[in-house]
Design a protein around this motif. Sequence first.
Motif, PDB file in Angstrom:
ATOM      1  N   GLU A 183       7.485  -0.447  -1.785  1.00  0.00           N
ATOM      2  CA  GLU A 183       8.572   0.511  -1.995  1.00  0.00           C
ATOM      3  C   GLU A 183       8.638   1.523  -0.857  1.00  0.00           C
ATOM      4  OE1 GLU A 183      11.813   2.459  -3.625  1.00  0.00           O
ATOM      5  OE2 GLU A 183      10.995   0.473  -4.041  1.00  0.00           O
ATOM      6  N   ILE A 184       7.496   2.061  -0.448  1.00  0.00           N
ATOM      7  CA  ILE A 184       7.528   3.053   0.633  1.00  0.00           C
ATOM      8  C   ILE A 184       7.921   2.392   1.959  1.00  0.00           C
ATOM      9  CG2 ILE A 184       5.080   2.961   1.352  1.00  0.00           C
ATOM     10  CD1 ILE A 184       5.198   6.036   1.562  1.00  0.00           C
ATOM     11  N   ARG A 185       7.532   1.151   2.158  1.00  0.00           N
ATOM     12  CA  ARG A 185       7.962   0.427   3.355  1.00  0.00           C
ATOM     13  C   ARG A 185       9.492   0.292   3.370  1.00  0.00           C
ATOM     14  NH1 ARG A 185       5.324  -3.819   6.469  1.00  0.00           N
ATOM     15  NH2 ARG A 185       3.710  -3.978   4.864  1.00  0.00           N
ATOM     16  N   HIS A 186      10.068  -0.008   2.201  1.00  0.00           N
ATOM     17  CA  HIS A 186      11.522  -0.137   2.083  1.00  0.00           C
ATOM     18  C   HIS A 186      12.210   1.195   2.384  1.00  0.00           C
ATOM     19  CE1 HIS A 186      15.457  -1.287   0.537  1.00  0.00           C
ATOM     20  NE2 HIS A 186      15.423  -0.238  -0.262  1.00  0.00           N
ATOM     21  N   ILE A 187      11.667   2.291   1.855  1.00  0.00           N
ATOM     22  CA  ILE A 187      12.258   3.614   2.085  1.00  0.00           C
ATOM     23  C   ILE A 187      12.136   4.002   3.553  1.00  0.00           C
ATOM     24  CG2 ILE A 187      11.987   6.079   1.581  1.00  0.00           C
ATOM     25  CD1 ILE A 187      11.174   5.168  -1.293  1.00  0.00           C
ATOM     26  N   HIS A 188      10.962   3.771   4.145  1.00  0.00           N
ATOM     27  CA  HIS A 188      10.789   4.068   5.573  1.00  0.00           C
ATOM     28  C   HIS A 188      11.790   3.294   6.434  1.00  0.00           C
ATOM     29  CE1 HIS A 188       6.345   5.548   5.202  1.00  0.00           C
ATOM     30  NE2 HIS A 188       7.215   6.468   4.866  1.00  0.00           N
ATOM     31  N   GLY A 189      12.151   2.097   5.985  1.00  0.00           N
ATOM     32  CA  GLY A 189      13.102   1.287   6.737  1.00  0.00           C
ATOM     33  C   GLY A 189      14.493   1.891   6.804  1.00  0.00           C
ATOM     34  N   GLN A 190      14.769   2.879   5.952  1.00  0.00           N
ATOM     35  CA  GLN A 190      16.075   3.539   5.937  1.00  0.00           C
ATOM     36  C   GLN A 190      16.077   4.852   6.722  1.00  0.00           C
ATOM     37  OE1 GLN A 190      17.818   3.501   1.825  1.00  0.00           O
ATOM     38  NE2 GLN A 190      15.878   2.521   1.314  1.00  0.00           N
ATOM     39  N   ILE A 191      14.928   5.206   7.309  1.00  0.00           N
ATOM     40  CA  ILE A 191      14.797   6.469   8.039  1.00  0.00           C
ATOM     41  C   ILE A 191      14.712   6.163   9.536  1.00  0.00           C
ATOM     42  CG2 ILE A 191      13.413   8.564   8.351  1.00  0.00           C
ATOM     43  CD1 ILE A 191      12.227   7.961   5.511  1.00  0.00           C
ATOM     44  N   PRO A 192      15.691   6.565  10.325  1.00  0.00           N
ATOM     45  CA  PRO A 192      15.615   6.311  11.766  1.00  0.00           C
ATOM     46  C   PRO A 192      14.379   6.986  12.366  1.00  0.00           C
ATOM     47  CG  PRO A 192      17.833   6.988  11.143  1.00  0.00           C
ATOM     48  CD  PRO A 192      16.957   7.234   9.951  1.00  0.00           C
ATOM     49  N   THR A 193      13.531   6.208  13.043  1.00  0.00           N
ATOM     50  CA  THR A 193      12.301   6.752  13.594  1.00  0.00           C
ATOM     51  C   THR A 193      11.775   5.850  14.699  1.00  0.00           C
ATOM     52  OG1 THR A 193      10.077   7.572  13.049  1.00  0.00           O
ATOM     53  CG2 THR A 193      10.789   5.540  11.952  1.00  0.00           C
ATOM     54  N   ASP A 194      11.007   6.450  15.590  1.00  0.00           N
ATOM     55  CA  ASP A 194      10.302   5.679  16.610  1.00  0.00           C
ATOM     56  C   ASP A 194       8.798   5.638  16.344  1.00  0.00           C
ATOM     57  OD1 ASP A 194      12.647   5.192  18.143  1.00  0.00           O
ATOM     58  OD2 ASP A 194      12.515   7.211  18.995  1.00  0.00           O
ATOM     59  N   VAL A 195       8.373   6.199  15.212  1.00  0.00           N
ATOM     60  CA  VAL A 195       6.951   6.265  14.892  1.00  0.00           C
ATOM     61  C   VAL A 195       6.448   4.896  14.426  1.00  0.00           C
ATOM     62  CG1 VAL A 195       5.220   7.332  13.377  1.00  0.00           C
ATOM     63  CG2 VAL A 195       7.098   8.711  14.290  1.00  0.00           C
ATOM     64  N   ALA A 196       5.285   4.475  14.910  1.00  0.00           N
ATOM     65  CA  ALA A 196       4.660   3.239  14.445  1.00  0.00           C
ATOM     66  C   ALA A 196       4.177   3.430  13.009  1.00  0.00           C
ATOM     67  CB  ALA A 196       3.487   2.871  15.351  1.00  0.00           C
ATOM     68  N   LEU A 197       4.374   2.420  12.172  1.00  0.00           N
ATOM     69  CA  LEU A 197       4.041   2.510  10.755  1.00  0.00           C
ATOM     70  C   LEU A 197       3.153   1.344  10.355  1.00  0.00           C
ATOM     71  CD1 LEU A 197       7.664   3.314   9.577  1.00  0.00           C
ATOM     72  CD2 LEU A 197       5.784   4.950   9.641  1.00  0.00           C
ATOM     73  N   ASP A 198       2.054   1.647   9.662  1.00  0.00           N
ATOM     74  CA  ASP A 198       1.157   0.620   9.141  1.00  0.00           C
ATOM     75  C   ASP A 198       0.946   0.848   7.653  1.00  0.00           C
ATOM     76  OD1 ASP A 198       0.745  -0.697  11.558  1.00  0.00           O
ATOM     77  OD2 ASP A 198      -0.969   0.543  12.105  1.00  0.00           O
ATOM     78  N   TYR A 199       0.798  -0.252   6.922  1.00  0.00           N
ATOM     79  CA  TYR A 199       0.617  -0.185   5.475  1.00  0.00           C
ATOM     80  C   TYR A 199      -0.635  -0.976   5.110  1.00  0.00           C
ATOM     81  CZ  TYR A 199       5.434   1.265   6.033  1.00  0.00           C
ATOM     82  OH  TYR A 199       6.565   1.917   6.451  1.00  0.00           O
ATOM     83  N   VAL A 200      -1.522  -0.343   4.333  1.00  0.00           N
ATOM     84  CA  VAL A 200      -2.829  -0.935   4.041  1.00  0.00           C
ATOM     85  C   VAL A 200      -3.016  -1.027   2.530  1.00  0.00           C
ATOM     86  CG1 VAL A 200      -5.322  -0.656   4.270  1.00  0.00           C
ATOM     87  CG2 VAL A 200      -3.815   0.000   6.171  1.00  0.00           C
ATOM     88  N   LEU A 201      -3.247  -2.224   2.029  1.00  0.00           N
ATOM     89  CA  LEU A 201      -3.607  -2.408   0.625  1.00  0.00           C
ATOM     90  C   LEU A 201      -5.082  -2.051   0.473  1.00  0.00           C
ATOM     91  CD1 LEU A 201      -2.648  -3.344  -2.170  1.00  0.00           C
ATOM     92  CD2 LEU A 201      -3.404  -5.652  -1.551  1.00  0.00           C
ATOM     93  N   ALA A 202      -5.354  -1.047  -0.355  1.00  0.00           N
ATOM     94  CA  ALA A 202      -6.715  -0.514  -0.457  1.00  0.00           C
ATOM     95  C   ALA A 202      -7.121  -0.378  -1.921  1.00  0.00           C
ATOM     96  CB  ALA A 202      -6.805   0.831   0.246  1.00  0.00           C
ATOM     97  N   PRO A 203      -7.471  -1.494  -2.562  1.00  0.00           N
ATOM     98  CA  PRO A 203      -7.840  -1.426  -3.976  1.00  0.00           C
ATOM     99  C   PRO A 203      -9.133  -0.672  -4.243  1.00  0.00           C
ATOM    100  CG  PRO A 203      -8.154  -3.646  -3.113  1.00  0.00           C
ATOM    101  CD  PRO A 203      -7.436  -2.875  -2.058  1.00  0.00           C
ATOM    102  N   ALA A 204      -9.985  -0.517  -3.238  1.00  0.00           N
ATOM    103  CA  ALA A 204     -11.264   0.175  -3.410  1.00  0.00           C
ATOM    104  C   ALA A 204     -11.403   1.273  -2.370  1.00  0.00           C
ATOM    105  CB  ALA A 204     -12.419  -0.815  -3.279  1.00  0.00           C
ATOM    106  N   PRO A 205     -12.129   2.351  -2.668  1.00  0.00           N
ATOM    107  CA  PRO A 205     -12.314   3.433  -1.692  1.00  0.00           C
ATOM    108  C   PRO A 205     -12.853   2.961  -0.349  1.00  0.00           C
ATOM    109  CG  PRO A 205     -13.020   4.171  -3.855  1.00  0.00           C
ATOM    110  CD  PRO A 205     -12.715   2.706  -3.990  1.00  0.00           C
ATOM    111  N   ALA A 206     -13.708   1.952  -0.354  1.00  0.00           N
ATOM    112  CA  ALA A 206     -14.253   1.447   0.914  1.00  0.00           C
ATOM    113  C   ALA A 206     -13.147   0.923   1.828  1.00  0.00           C
ATOM    114  CB  ALA A 206     -15.283   0.351   0.653  1.00  0.00           C
ATOM    115  N   ASP A 207     -12.029   0.465   1.249  1.00  0.00           N
ATOM    116  CA  ASP A 207     -10.908  -0.002   2.064  1.00  0.00           C
ATOM    117  C   ASP A 207     -10.270   1.161   2.823  1.00  0.00           C
ATOM    118  OD1 ASP A 207     -11.079  -2.726   1.121  1.00  0.00           O
ATOM    119  OD2 ASP A 207     -10.186  -2.038  -0.750  1.00  0.00           O
ATOM    120  N   ASN A 208     -10.247   2.343   2.228  1.00  0.00           N
ATOM    121  CA  ASN A 208      -9.754   3.528   2.936  1.00  0.00           C
ATOM    122  C   ASN A 208     -10.755   3.993   3.993  1.00  0.00           C
ATOM    123  OD1 ASN A 208      -7.242   3.924   1.533  1.00  0.00           O
ATOM    124  ND2 ASN A 208      -8.422   4.616  -0.232  1.00  0.00           N
ATOM    125  N   ASP A 209     -12.047   3.914   3.654  1.00  0.00           N
ATOM    126  CA  ASP A 209     -13.077   4.244   4.649  1.00  0.00           C
ATOM    127  C   ASP A 209     -12.836   3.467   5.945  1.00  0.00           C
ATOM    128  OD1 ASP A 209     -14.209   5.599   2.524  1.00  0.00           O
ATOM    129  OD2 ASP A 209     -16.093   4.471   2.519  1.00  0.00           O
TER     130      ASP A 209
END
Length: 317
Positions: A183-209
Amino acid sequence: MTQYRPADRPTLYFIGVTTAKSSIMKVFPAWARELGLGDAQIKGMDFPLHAEPEAYREAVAFIRDDPLSLGALVTTHKIDLFNACRDMFDVIDPFAALMKETSCISKHAGQLVCHAKDPISSGLAIDGFLGEGYFAGSGAEVFAIGAGGSTIALTWHLMRKARGRDVPARIVVSNRSRPRLDEIRHIHGQIPTDVALDYVLAPAPADNDAVLPGLKPGSLVINATGLGKDAPGSPLTDAAVFPQGAVVWDLNYRGDLVFLDQARAQQDARGLTIVDGWTYFIHGWTQVIAEVFHIPIGTDAATIDRLTGIARAAARG
């Protein structure tokens, strides 16, 4: 038959999870005196995380139909309430339509209005503690943990082309489940920007680490999950290592605040700047109070400092 009793004086509702524990219950009466709101009161409406749509609809219908129920601030449930109640609003502001969330409900000229105030309040908070030109001068990145309404709002603020060169080199968003990331990827796609965007599936805290070592020095790392307030814990493990010189921001200002404890343990060694959610709280509530009661509340430093002083004194009392 509604479970809610008609208000006997002008009432602002706080739709959340553990509203009785919030400082706003002590702060609002003090602000009401300062702002000339008469005998206005605040009442909490608590729902479990991801409540049934009918529960949200009942609350919104009550606010809509009760004359002295003037509106509400919504936290935690912003996206779920919007999805459940979208058809009940007469007006949906442009931010709410883009971000598909409700952070404020008000009434105007007999119409029920849905607002998303977070883009304004989070922007005021961020620009306040980072200062002008932070990203242009540092080349820093942003890592927002949690893909809910707050992250949608604050990333919109930071990625806009209107900021010129003062945008992050990259924005990384993580979330425990895939649908919110999509959903946030879809919303970001509607905002004109030159910023690089990455999306990470992080089911566990270690994934954020695992994201932290890839961030540039001075990056902004945000706990936007509600963990530490709405649920216990942190989105990171104690083994997480923050980037050198990072700015670490927890959107929470109350609760166990484990995320902030983890940052404080590394503050000196890693040169961290640590920010809690208190200023965000001030901006968020003043934006909603202005909308619900149809009064001007300045965002200038003098006004915010005055209201912050009143809030701190009331919260201690």
